[in-house]
Enzyme design. Sequence first.
Site, mmCIF file in Angstrom:
data_model
loop_
_atom_site.group_PDB
_atom_site.id
_atom_site.type_symbol
_atom_site.label_atom_id
_atom_site.label_comp_id
_atom_site.label_asym_id
_atom_site.label_seq_id
_atom_site.Cartn_x
_atom_site.Cartn_y
_atom_site.Cartn_z
ATOM 1 C CG ASP A 1 -2.143 0.894 1.002
ATOM 2 O OD1 ASP A 1 -2.061 2.036 1.468
ATOM 3 O OD2 ASP A 1 -3.118 0.472 0.374
ATOM 4 C CG HIS B 1 -4.381 -4.260 0.024
ATOM 5 N ND1 HIS B 1 -3.734 -3.656 -1.036
ATOM 6 C CD2 HIS B 1 -4.361 -3.364 1.029
ATOM 7 C CE1 HIS B 1 -3.359 -2.442 -0.669
ATOM 8 N NE2 HIS B 1 -3.711 -2.236 0.576
ATOM 9 C CE1 TYR C 1 -5.347 7.190 1.337
ATOM 10 C CE2 TYR C 1 -5.509 6.532 -0.958
ATOM 11 C CZ TYR C 1 -5.403 6.202 0.383
ATOM 12 O OH TYR C 1 -5.374 4.887 0.744
#
EC number: 3.3.2.9
Lengths: 471, 477
Positions: free
Chosen positions: B246, B453, B396
């Site tokens: 990630d 993930h 982000y």
Amino acid sequence: EFCSSLAGIMLLEVFLVLGTLLIYFLFSKKKEETLPFKDGWWGKGQKPVTKEDTSIRPFKVETTEEELSDLFRRLDQARFTEPLENSCFHYGTNSVYLRKVVSYWKNQFNWKKQVEILNKYPQFKTKIQGIDIHFVHVKPPRLPEGQSAKPLLMVHGWPGSFYEFYKIIPLLTDPASHGLGDEHIFEVICPSIPGYGFSEAPHKKDFNSVSAASVFYELMLRLGFNEFYTQGGDWGWLICTNLAQIAPNHVKGLHLNMVSISKVGLTHLLSVLLGRYFPGLFGFQDEDVRRMFPFLKKGLYRILSESGYAHIQATKPDTVGCGLNDSPVGLAAYILEKFSSWTDMEFQNLEDGGLERKFSLDDLLTNIMIYWVSGCIVSSMRFYKENLQKGIGTQKHEKLTVQVPTGIASFPNEILHIPQAWAKKKYTNLVSFHFMPQGGHFAAFEEPELLAKDILQFVGKVEKEQLWKKK
Amino acid sequence: QTISCFPRSFDTSQRNAVLVPAAALGVGGMLVYWFRSGHRIKTLDMGDGWWGSGDRTTFIEIEDKSIHPFKIETSDEEIEDLHRRLDHFRFTPPLERAAFNYGFNSNYLQKVVAYWRNQFDWRKQVEVLNKYPHFHTTIEGIDIHFIHVKPSNVPHGQTVLPLLMVHGWPGSFYEFYKIIPLLTEPARHGLNEGDVVFEVICPSIPGYGFSEAPHRKGFDSIATARIFHKLMSRLGFREFYVQGGDWGSRVTTNMAQMLPQTVKGLHLNLVFLGKQGLGRMIRIMLGAYVPWLVGLSREDARRLYPFMQKNMYDILRESGYLHIQATKPDTAGCGLNDSPVGLAAYILEKFSTWTDKSFLDKDDGGLESKYSLDELLTNVMIYWVTSSIVSSMRYYKENFSKDPDLSAHHRVRVSVPTGIAAFPQELVHTPRVWANDVYRNIISYSYMPSGGHFAAFEEPKLLAQDIMQFVQKVEQL
């Protein structure tokens, strides 16, 4: 022999051309077909065998001490996060300004008084396709001799509500008292979209704009209206458009303050690339160019920077709505951000988001309270998934045109500007298209007088045409 | 079926139409990328920064460089406040037969909340968190939190290798709690991967968990990488290994690009690649028919195709959170910092879908088939008690605001020895041949048999084994 074969070839070519024209003609005729009415049953569990209760019951918004004290408790224990230095509204709703709003909400905002204001117009509920539909129905206080009120259905959007129309209603039901001509007087019906406000939320999947249009069509018939006008922006734009496609013989005229297009073709791409330099070639007026270009900034980047909410609501509505139904401050932040940016994109550069320049906190909070007390934020977001999950441009109604007389009021600060040249492809009977001098997305809320005037002139044109046709 | 025929791979009207707007936007982007992607540069410029509040009055030289141990604490007040909010949660019933297709199913959420309220013991979990030593140190004006775990008994002659492991969103340092013992004491856990033993350092990215959030705009993965370099230097390490998935994958990659001489090896369980250029698009289309021609293995083909379905449609369906967090983080996070249930729904939805896409059709999202509620809620609690959800989302915006293709790190090749563990249920599959565009020294690439993930959290043993075999290879170079 050579001549006959040449003649044969020419004949073949003629046939090919005629054949193509015929096919094209047939296919283009197809686009004018009506959209089928979408029947459904949205109640809980199985549809009962007994006939549905079609009575229309009066309704009043109510509140309780418990509701208020629960709200205040949550406002008191709100947990804020400090904004980054100099971020204004660029990262979303600024929490320093949000604290001020919350303080007003706790100490000055009077929900009981606002409920009385909401109740000043008669409201009703009636069951259609298994769910309770809420609507406001306002008749004109007086009618001149020999004149009848024209029914007008006005549909809200997200994150709005029927309350957005409270300032424009008197201008339409009693224009004379507000300095507007009384040639046309309306009785206004503002329903709440199922899943919004006081309309029950559908319990089953697949309730989209065509379903809403079908429900509202049934509503108008139930109220005894055989012919009516419709007006809308945001989701209201799409629902009213669908209604005009379902029942073109019942919709006398369609007025919109927002338009969107879903079928993007080569001409659109070319007009975006070259329209700035050859506006006339693409049917653009100077004002179109002013509003649309530079295209990257005003089109592409704006879509990307402003559509995050639509993306997540169209894919995971239950997740994103969950916290908002539990935190009134979170709900307010989420909704207020839209009332800021969609009224004027430049407001993002202001520390207070420019909210109180165009709206009062009382009005903004009343709209938010409708979402809060009805607990409808999650169901309101599901509407995005139901409409967008199959992709843009795939649904039947997107491929059909609208032949009902249409009027478009194009506000300068609307999120995206659609020029008349593009709108005409879908709304083939475009009777009026006006560039409004000011105002943004929430037209009825922000500029009720401008919108009312445009509706009146549009209806005037349609009525004159009808009279002319009758003669 | 190892190859899916490209034209059959999407239900024409549906999938195709989703792509019309996406493709229209992508065309311009592709052209821009194609024309402007310049030459490669050698290393990433480290730069400098300062993230504290107010005016910068202290020079970095006189910054307090000491490292303070600390313990996570809680209070009755904190727990009672949480319980009160859980008790007053306002629930919306799900649509009939929606499972997890509309997001987190609120019927199952009620069960989670009941467990959280009545059985979950935060005080006990805090003790679990404190079993590894925690520290704080100030770097570039903000407090950086990290855990530092050394092996308890090191046999004579064994070298202990330092390993920096970086988490992502919506994870935390806590994701590594099960894998740490496998890396610091492999023999004890049945992993005899030769003589490789680690001391593990897991920092929290600034803005996440117990690391202070930056007060200024612009805090991206490059700033994070620089701060973590300073941290490792402050801890006395001149050379070390890094591991990440990630955001951790991007941060550790940046670290390898910045100071390759300090990064002995880079291990990733997720590979981020820049936007796909024209060449890549052509290779993708060819790959559906003749994978061997474009360097794809059978397993690559199995994981990549049907391309539109798996890569475009699925990404669009799963990236709403990314879109809103990269544009309006303060709005998106506001309610989540105020409603613990809202926060849990938002975070746990990812632990469901990103572990296995088929979990979307389960009424309970398949969460408890791979994780315990205790560990899931502990991770959520880290976001809750530190009020870090908004700052975690700002990351982000800071990373995506600049055009991703023009930012330096996409043009810097990674020459550091790299190991990639490709998990089958990862959101996107990156074949070795594509990773090679950026990672020029891949010495290990493994198709993992199972897992998604959150690799360290879900399959600690598999990941540990892959890290160890990779490090073995590097040590022998």
